[in-house]
Design a protein around this motif. Structure first.
Motif, PDB file in Angstrom:
ATOM      1  N   GLY A 123      25.873 -16.772  39.384  1.00 53.20           N
ATOM      2  CA  GLY A 123      27.510 -17.053  39.460  1.00 53.20           C
ATOM      3  C   GLY A 123      28.362 -15.630  39.799  1.00 53.20           C
ATOM      4  O   GLY A 123      29.259 -15.842  40.208  1.00 53.20           O
ATOM      5  N   ASN A 124      27.658 -14.671  39.377  1.00 54.31           N
ATOM      6  CA  ASN A 124      28.658 -13.284  39.441  1.00 54.31           C
ATOM      7  C   ASN A 124      27.698 -12.196  40.259  1.00 54.31           C
ATOM      8  O   ASN A 124      28.357 -11.485  40.698  1.00 54.31           O
ATOM      9  CB  ASN A 124      29.154 -12.858  38.117  1.00 54.31           C
ATOM     10  CG  ASN A 124      27.995 -12.505  37.285  1.00 54.31           C
ATOM     11  OD1 ASN A 124      26.786 -12.851  37.400  1.00 54.31           O
ATOM     12  ND2 ASN A 124      28.434 -11.795  36.172  1.00 54.31           N
ATOM     13  N   ALA A 125      26.350 -12.342  40.484  1.00 54.05           N
ATOM     14  CA  ALA A 125      25.859 -11.153  40.783  1.00 54.05           C
ATOM     15  C   ALA A 125      25.924 -11.159  42.381  1.00 54.05           C
ATOM     16  O   ALA A 125      26.286  -9.932  42.924  1.00 54.05           O
ATOM     17  CB  ALA A 125      24.272 -11.609  40.823  1.00 54.05           C
ATOM     18  N   LEU A 158      28.931  -9.174  42.495  1.00 53.47           N
ATOM     19  CA  LEU A 158      28.923  -7.654  42.110  1.00 53.47           C
ATOM     20  C   LEU A 158      28.180  -6.881  43.325  1.00 53.47           C
ATOM     21  O   LEU A 158      28.291  -5.649  43.408  1.00 53.47           O
ATOM     22  CB  LEU A 158      28.167  -7.473  40.724  1.00 53.47           C
ATOM     23  CG  LEU A 158      27.740  -6.027  40.195  1.00 53.47           C
ATOM     24  CD1 LEU A 158      29.027  -5.386  40.388  1.00 53.47           C
ATOM     25  CD2 LEU A 158      26.970  -6.131  39.133  1.00 53.47           C
ATOM     26  N   THR A 159      27.357  -7.404  44.012  1.00 50.89           N
ATOM     27  CA  THR A 159      26.747  -6.754  45.138  1.00 50.89           C
ATOM     28  C   THR A 159      27.667  -6.517  46.097  1.00 50.89           C
ATOM     29  O   THR A 159      27.366  -5.377  46.676  1.00 50.89           O
ATOM     30  CB  THR A 159      25.481  -7.784  45.583  1.00 50.89           C
ATOM     31  OG1 THR A 159      24.606  -8.006  44.681  1.00 50.89           O
ATOM     32  CG2 THR A 159      24.582  -6.996  46.557  1.00 50.89           C
ATOM     33  N   GLU A 160      28.495  -7.359  46.642  1.00 47.33           N
ATOM     34  CA  GLU A 160      29.499  -7.224  47.566  1.00 47.33           C
ATOM     35  C   GLU A 160      30.467  -6.011  47.011  1.00 47.33           C
ATOM     36  O   GLU A 160      30.695  -5.087  47.758  1.00 47.33           O
ATOM     37  CB  GLU A 160      30.299  -8.356  47.692  1.00 47.33           C
ATOM     38  CG  GLU A 160      31.418  -8.434  48.676  1.00 47.33           C
ATOM     39  CD  GLU A 160      32.116  -9.452  48.881  1.00 47.33           C
ATOM     40  OE1 GLU A 160      33.304  -9.486  49.311  1.00 47.33           O
ATOM     41  OE2 GLU A 160      31.525 -10.818  48.814  1.00 47.33           O
ATOM     42  N   ARG A 196      18.136  -8.709  41.728  1.00 46.02           N
ATOM     43  CA  ARG A 196      18.352  -8.317  42.947  1.00 46.02           C
ATOM     44  C   ARG A 196      19.538  -7.471  43.179  1.00 46.02           C
ATOM     45  O   ARG A 196      19.482  -6.633  43.773  1.00 46.02           O
ATOM     46  CB  ARG A 196      18.444  -9.577  44.004  1.00 46.02           C
ATOM     47  CG  ARG A 196      17.084 -10.229  44.205  1.00 46.02           C
ATOM     48  CD  ARG A 196      17.363 -11.168  45.231  1.00 46.02           C
ATOM     49  NE  ARG A 196      18.311 -12.379  44.866  1.00 46.02           N
ATOM     50  CZ  ARG A 196      18.084 -13.317  44.331  1.00 46.02           C
ATOM     51  NH1 ARG A 196      16.774 -13.649  43.878  1.00 46.02           N
ATOM     52  NH2 ARG A 196      18.589 -14.422  44.125  1.00 46.02           N
ATOM     53  N   CYS A 197      20.396  -7.601  42.267  1.00 42.13           N
ATOM     54  CA  CYS A 197      21.624  -6.802  42.433  1.00 42.13           C
ATOM     55  C   CYS A 197      21.529  -5.449  41.857  1.00 42.13           C
ATOM     56  O   CYS A 197      21.771  -4.438  42.430  1.00 42.13           O
ATOM     57  CB  CYS A 197      23.051  -7.500  41.414  1.00 42.13           C
ATOM     58  SG  CYS A 197      24.433  -6.722  41.415  1.00 42.13           S
ATOM     59  N   LEU A 249      20.036 -12.462  32.249  1.00 42.34           N
ATOM     60  CA  LEU A 249      19.859 -11.750  33.431  1.00 42.34           C
ATOM     61  C   LEU A 249      18.878 -12.487  34.377  1.00 42.34           C
ATOM     62  O   LEU A 249      17.892 -12.891  33.954  1.00 42.34           O
ATOM     63  CB  LEU A 249      19.287 -10.270  33.392  1.00 42.34           C
ATOM     64  CG  LEU A 249      19.015  -9.435  34.391  1.00 42.34           C
ATOM     65  CD1 LEU A 249      19.959  -8.930  35.071  1.00 42.34           C
ATOM     66  CD2 LEU A 249      18.156  -8.353  33.820  1.00 42.34           C
ATOM     67  N   SER A 250      19.489 -13.209  35.522  1.00 41.96           N
ATOM     68  CA  SER A 250      18.637 -13.786  36.223  1.00 41.96           C
ATOM     69  C   SER A 250      18.028 -13.079  37.355  1.00 41.96           C
ATOM     70  O   SER A 250      18.434 -12.089  37.689  1.00 41.96           O
ATOM     71  CB  SER A 250      19.610 -15.164  36.754  1.00 41.96           C
ATOM     72  OG  SER A 250      20.377 -14.555  37.853  1.00 41.96           O
TER      73      SER A 250
END
Length: 154
Positions: free
Chosen positions: A25-27, A30-32, A61-62, A55-56
């Motif tokens: 939903g938010n990673a 955040l990566t962007e 990955r992020c 933490l998924s």
């Protein structure tokens, strides 16, 4: 925090404040956001995970993106990491690239941010929900199913 995170730069350090979860939903957002700091001499990324209860794999990955893409393998720090989150990071082999620290100041800021407008009953309920969230995460997270550690072949 609209995306459940906040990123600030202090010299060559990025400070990332996370809320309750880092997931699909938010990673990606955040990566962007982190990608804006590529090639800007980032030496350290400090994740304040005081409130993190989920933490998924997208969140993993992020975090790995921050390590691989923001400079020359910057130091990655997790402040106030719950043991359940630490165990998942350890299971997938990321504890070798993350430094874990405690910050009483950030714990106090978290308490003020989350609890300042609540009465004692609401605080007790929020604490129970946080504990249940961490217990559920430890028992049911999608990362536990991974049989490989990072860098290993099938």
């Amino acid at each position: 925090m609209e995306n459940e995170f906040e990123v600030t730069k202090d010299g060559s350090t990025l400070n990332v404040l996370l809320d309750d979860e880092l997931s699909v939903g938010n990673a990606p957002a955040l990566t962007e956001e982190l990608s804006k700091y590529r090639n800007q001499g980032i030496d350290k990324v400090v994740f304040d995970v005081t409130g993190l209860i989920y933490l998924s794999s997208a969140g993993l990955r992020c975090i790995f993106y921050a390590f691989q893409e923001l400079g020359q393998e910057p130091e990655i720090v997790f402040e106030n990491c719950a043991k359940e989150i630490y165990e998942v990071l350890d299971h997938v082999g990321m504890t070798s690239v993350i430094k874990f620290e405690k910050s009483l100041k950030k714990k106090e800021l978290y308490r003020k941010r989350k609890l300042c407008n609540l009465n004692m009953g609401e605080i007790g309920q929020l604490n129970k929900e946080r504990k249940k969230g961490l217990d559920d995460f430890a028992a049911n997270n999608d990362v536990v199913c991974y049989s490989m550690k990072m860098g290993q072949e099938d």
